[in-house]
Every structure is written in C-alpha cells, then in structure tokens.
Write a protein that holds these residues in place. Structure first.
Motif, PDB file in Angstrom:
ATOM      1  N   MET A 107     -73.822  57.594  98.148  1.00  0.00           N
ATOM      2  CA  MET A 107     -72.972  58.774  98.187  1.00  0.00           C
ATOM      3  C   MET A 107     -72.538  59.142  96.767  1.00  0.00           C
ATOM      4  O   MET A 107     -72.594  58.344  95.853  1.00  0.00           O
ATOM      5  N   SER A 108     -72.053  60.386  96.646  1.00  0.00           N
ATOM      6  CA  SER A 108     -71.530  60.861  95.376  1.00  0.00           C
ATOM      7  C   SER A 108     -70.130  60.311  95.174  1.00  0.00           C
ATOM      8  O   SER A 108     -69.641  59.474  95.926  1.00  0.00           O
ATOM      9  N   ALA A 109     -69.446  60.825  94.171  1.00  0.00           N
ATOM     10  CA  ALA A 109     -68.061  60.442  93.925  1.00  0.00           C
ATOM     11  C   ALA A 109     -67.143  60.900  95.052  1.00  0.00           C
ATOM     12  O   ALA A 109     -66.035  60.388  95.201  1.00  0.00           O
ATOM     13  N   ILE A 110     -67.590  61.861  95.840  1.00  0.00           N
ATOM     14  CA  ILE A 110     -66.802  62.317  96.986  1.00  0.00           C
ATOM     15  C   ILE A 110     -66.846  61.257  98.083  1.00  0.00           C
ATOM     16  O   ILE A 110     -67.904  60.785  98.474  1.00  0.00           O
ATOM     17  N   GLU A 111     -65.672  60.884  98.553  1.00  0.00           N
ATOM     18  CA  GLU A 111     -65.559  59.888  99.621  1.00  0.00           C
ATOM     19  C   GLU A 111     -65.060  60.485 100.930  1.00  0.00           C
ATOM     20  O   GLU A 111     -65.260  59.888 101.996  1.00  0.00           O
ATOM     21  N   ALA A 112     -64.399  61.640 100.861  1.00  0.00           N
ATOM     22  CA  ALA A 112     -63.788  62.221 102.054  1.00  0.00           C
ATOM     23  C   ALA A 112     -64.085  63.710 102.130  1.00  0.00           C
ATOM     24  O   ALA A 112     -64.135  64.409 101.117  1.00  0.00           O
ATOM     25  N   VAL A 113     -64.277  64.194 103.350  1.00  0.00           N
ATOM     26  CA  VAL A 113     -64.462  65.617 103.611  1.00  0.00           C
ATOM     27  C   VAL A 113     -63.311  66.072 104.504  1.00  0.00           C
ATOM     28  O   VAL A 113     -63.062  65.478 105.550  1.00  0.00           O
ATOM     29  N   ILE A 114     -62.630  67.116 104.053  1.00  0.00           N
ATOM     30  CA  ILE A 114     -61.487  67.669 104.780  1.00  0.00           C
ATOM     31  C   ILE A 114     -61.857  69.084 105.204  1.00  0.00           C
ATOM     32  O   ILE A 114     -62.102  69.956 104.364  1.00  0.00           O
ATOM     33  N   ASP A 163     -70.279  81.764 105.623  1.00  0.00           N
ATOM     34  CA  ASP A 163     -71.191  81.648 106.769  1.00  0.00           C
ATOM     35  C   ASP A 163     -71.955  80.339 106.615  1.00  0.00           C
ATOM     36  O   ASP A 163     -71.906  79.689 105.563  1.00  0.00           O
ATOM     37  N   ASN A 164     -72.657  79.950 107.661  1.00  0.00           N
ATOM     38  CA  ASN A 164     -73.365  78.669 107.647  1.00  0.00           C
ATOM     39  C   ASN A 164     -74.433  78.617 106.559  1.00  0.00           C
ATOM     40  O   ASN A 164     -74.603  77.585 105.891  1.00  0.00           O
ATOM     41  N   GLU A 165     -75.154  79.723 106.391  1.00  0.00           N
ATOM     42  CA  GLU A 165     -76.269  79.744 105.451  1.00  0.00           C
ATOM     43  C   GLU A 165     -75.785  79.504 104.021  1.00  0.00           C
ATOM     44  O   GLU A 165     -76.509  78.917 103.204  1.00  0.00           O
ATOM     45  N   GLN A 166     -74.585  79.970 103.718  1.00  0.00           N
ATOM     46  CA  GLN A 166     -74.025  79.766 102.386  1.00  0.00           C
ATOM     47  C   GLN A 166     -73.324  78.411 102.269  1.00  0.00           C
ATOM     48  O   GLN A 166     -73.461  77.698 101.278  1.00  0.00           O
ATOM     49  N   ALA A 167     -72.554  78.060 103.289  1.00  0.00           N
ATOM     50  CA  ALA A 167     -71.661  76.897 103.179  1.00  0.00           C
ATOM     51  C   ALA A 167     -72.379  75.574 103.260  1.00  0.00           C
ATOM     52  O   ALA A 167     -72.065  74.635 102.500  1.00  0.00           O
ATOM     53  N   VAL A 168     -73.333  75.444 104.167  1.00  0.00           N
ATOM     54  CA  VAL A 168     -73.989  74.141 104.347  1.00  0.00           C
ATOM     55  C   VAL A 168     -74.650  73.661 103.045  1.00  0.00           C
ATOM     56  O   VAL A 168     -74.417  72.517 102.616  1.00  0.00           O
ATOM     57  N   PRO A 169     -75.469  74.482 102.376  1.00  0.00           N
ATOM     58  CA  PRO A 169     -76.036  74.027 101.099  1.00  0.00           C
ATOM     59  C   PRO A 169     -74.977  73.726 100.042  1.00  0.00           C
ATOM     60  O   PRO A 169     -75.139  72.797  99.243  1.00  0.00           O
ATOM     61  N   GLU A 170     -73.905  74.526 100.008  1.00  0.00           N
ATOM     62  CA  GLU A 170     -72.860  74.287  99.018  1.00  0.00           C
ATOM     63  C   GLU A 170     -72.146  72.942  99.275  1.00  0.00           C
ATOM     64  O   GLU A 170     -71.806  72.226  98.341  1.00  0.00           O
ATOM     65  N   ILE A 171     -71.940  72.620 100.533  1.00  0.00           N
ATOM     66  CA  ILE A 171     -71.320  71.333 100.881  1.00  0.00           C
ATOM     67  C   ILE A 171     -72.228  70.203 100.479  1.00  0.00           C
ATOM     68  O   ILE A 171     -71.795  69.224  99.841  1.00  0.00           O
ATOM     69  N   GLU A 172     -73.499  70.309 100.810  1.00  0.00           N
ATOM     70  CA  GLU A 172     -74.452  69.246 100.465  1.00  0.00           C
ATOM     71  C   GLU A 172     -74.563  69.085  98.947  1.00  0.00           C
ATOM     72  O   GLU A 172     -74.655  67.962  98.435  1.00  0.00           O
ATOM     73  N   ALA A 173     -74.533  70.207  98.219  1.00  0.00           N
ATOM     74  CA  ALA A 173     -74.624  70.135  96.752  1.00  0.00           C
ATOM     75  C   ALA A 173     -73.386  69.454  96.184  1.00  0.00           C
ATOM     76  O   ALA A 173     -73.483  68.653  95.244  1.00  0.00           O
ATOM     77  N   ALA A 174     -72.220  69.770  96.722  1.00  0.00           N
ATOM     78  CA  ALA A 174     -70.978  69.153  96.246  1.00  0.00           C
ATOM     79  C   ALA A 174     -70.994  67.649  96.506  1.00  0.00           C
ATOM     80  O   ALA A 174     -70.544  66.854  95.664  1.00  0.00           O
ATOM     81  N   LEU A 175     -71.528  67.249  97.623  1.00  0.00           N
ATOM     82  CA  LEU A 175     -71.589  65.823  97.966  1.00  0.00           C
ATOM     83  C   LEU A 175     -72.625  65.097  97.113  1.00  0.00           C
ATOM     84  O   LEU A 175     -72.456  63.913  96.803  1.00  0.00           O
ATOM     85  N   ALA A 176     -73.678  65.808  96.745  1.00  0.00           N
ATOM     86  CA  ALA A 176     -74.720  65.198  95.922  1.00  0.00           C
ATOM     87  C   ALA A 176     -74.220  64.954  94.507  1.00  0.00           C
ATOM     88  O   ALA A 176     -74.757  64.105  93.783  1.00  0.00           O
ATOM     89  N   GLY A 177     -73.199  65.716  94.131  1.00  0.00           N
ATOM     90  CA  GLY A 177     -72.552  65.518  92.832  1.00  0.00           C
ATOM     91  C   GLY A 177     -73.403  65.919  91.653  1.00  0.00           C
ATOM     92  O   GLY A 177     -73.196  65.449  90.541  1.00  0.00           O
TER      93      GLY A 177
END
Length: 212
Positions: free
Chosen positions: A1-8, A198-212
């Motif tokens: 995992m990336s430095a992110i440990e929690a998703v709120i 929307d899902n198309e925008q948010a899902v990749p952005e979430i995954e990118a943030a988690l990938a760090g």
C-alpha cells in the motif's frame, strides 16, 4: 500500500446517486419548488442566526421541529401550510445505491485499508440510509454529524474521525466527498482528498491517490 492507510468516504452523493434527484422528487411529489425550500431555510437562518438544516445535521433540533419551521416559513409564499411529514420517505425513495463506488469501498477494505464513513446526516434518518448499503461490512467506524454535534466542513468532525480510527495522522488518510468545500477542509488538515463528481472521474483519482 501507499502512505495512505485509511479511506474516509461521504455517504450521500458518493455512495448514492446524486442528491439533486431527491430534491427534484420532492418537488414533483409536493409541488413545492426546490427554490422555495431554499428561500424558506434562508429566511429562518436570517431570523434565528443559524441555518436550520445545519442545526438539524448537528442534532440540535429534531426533524419534527425542522419540518414545522419549514412549513411555517413556506405558508405565506404558498398560500397554505404545506404537509411535509413525508419528506424523508420521498427523499430516500428517489435515492439509489451507487454500486461501483460501494464495490470499490468493499474492495479497499479487503485490501487492508482502514475504512470510515463520515456523513452530514439527520438522526431520524439513520434507519433509511443504513438500509441502502452494507455499512458495517465495509466501514469499521461511522461518524454521523447528528450524533457528534458538528458537521462538515467544521474541522472537529474530521478530527473526531481520525481519532476514532485510532489517532491516525491526517497525512495517512484519503477523504472522498461530493462537496468541494468539505474536501478543502480535509486538505487544510493535511488529508488527501478526492472531490467526487462521477464514477468515471473519481475511481481513477482514488486509485491514483492510493498508489501515491
């Protein structure tokens, strides 16, 4: 995992269809324009010094008191006292689960992230929204504004959430919300944030943030 440990995650508008659809349904069902609701709440806020919806979301007034205030304020404009007791029923009948986002949150829990739900909500509405998704399967904690007395974007509610996640550092958390001001408040505390549109925008952005 990336430095992110929690998703709120937020609830309404992220894990559900857009909230505007519920207000449109209320307008269609009652004939009361959404704009009239806004004017009525604004009038109450100006007179009493606090926005009634925000006070409801902080748990400081009951749903019954809120709807009574609203009906009284709407009466001069509508020419009659409206019946608003079905507000919650109409509101939630028009909401649908956002399955792709729910699936993503479930997957993130399975991948080992700490999961929290942070919602501005109404005490009396808890049975309605909890019935829409497997809350306790996905989220280890739920912070509901109506039960803690503060609401997004007030910093205290983010701090409460981090504390209930075991005192996790804000830099270790990713926040997802459909209201930009709520995301800005999270960023000011040091959290990463994704503004859901929307899902198309948010899902990749979430995954990118988690990938760090």
């Amino acid at each position: 995992m990336s430095a992110i440990e929690a998703v709120i995650s937020d609830f309404g508008g992220v894990l559900t269809t857009p909230l505007i659809g519920s207000f449109a349904a209320f307008q269609n069902e009652t004939g009361i324009p959404v704009e009239a609701l806004g004017r009525a709440m604004g009038g109450i806020a100006e007179r009493e010094g606090e926005h009634p919806l925000f006070e409801l979301e902080r748990g400081r007034i009951t749903e019954e008191r809120f709807l009574s205030q609203l009906a009284e304020e709407l009466t001069p404009e509508l020419g009659h006292r409206p019946v608003l007791h079905r507000f919650a029923e109409i509101y939630f009948d028009a909401l649908e689960p956002n399955e792709p986002m729910i699936d993503l949150m479930r997957d993130l829990r399975g991948r080992g992230y700490r999961m929290a739900l942070l919602t501005n909500n109404i005490r009396e509405w808890e049975p309605y929204w909890r019935a829409m998704l497997p809350v306790d399967e996905i989220f280890e904690i739920v912070v509901d504004s109506a039960f803690v007395g503060v609401r997004k974007p007030e910093p205290e509610i983010y701090e409460i959430t981090l504390e209930r996640l075991g005192g996790i550092a804000p830099e270790r958390a990713l926040f997802v919300d459909d209201v930009e001001v709520n995301c800005e408040a999270a960023r000011e505390l040091g959290m990463a944030a994704v503004h859901f549109r929307d899902n198309e925008q948010a899902v990749p952005e979430i995954e990118a943030a988690l990938a760090g």
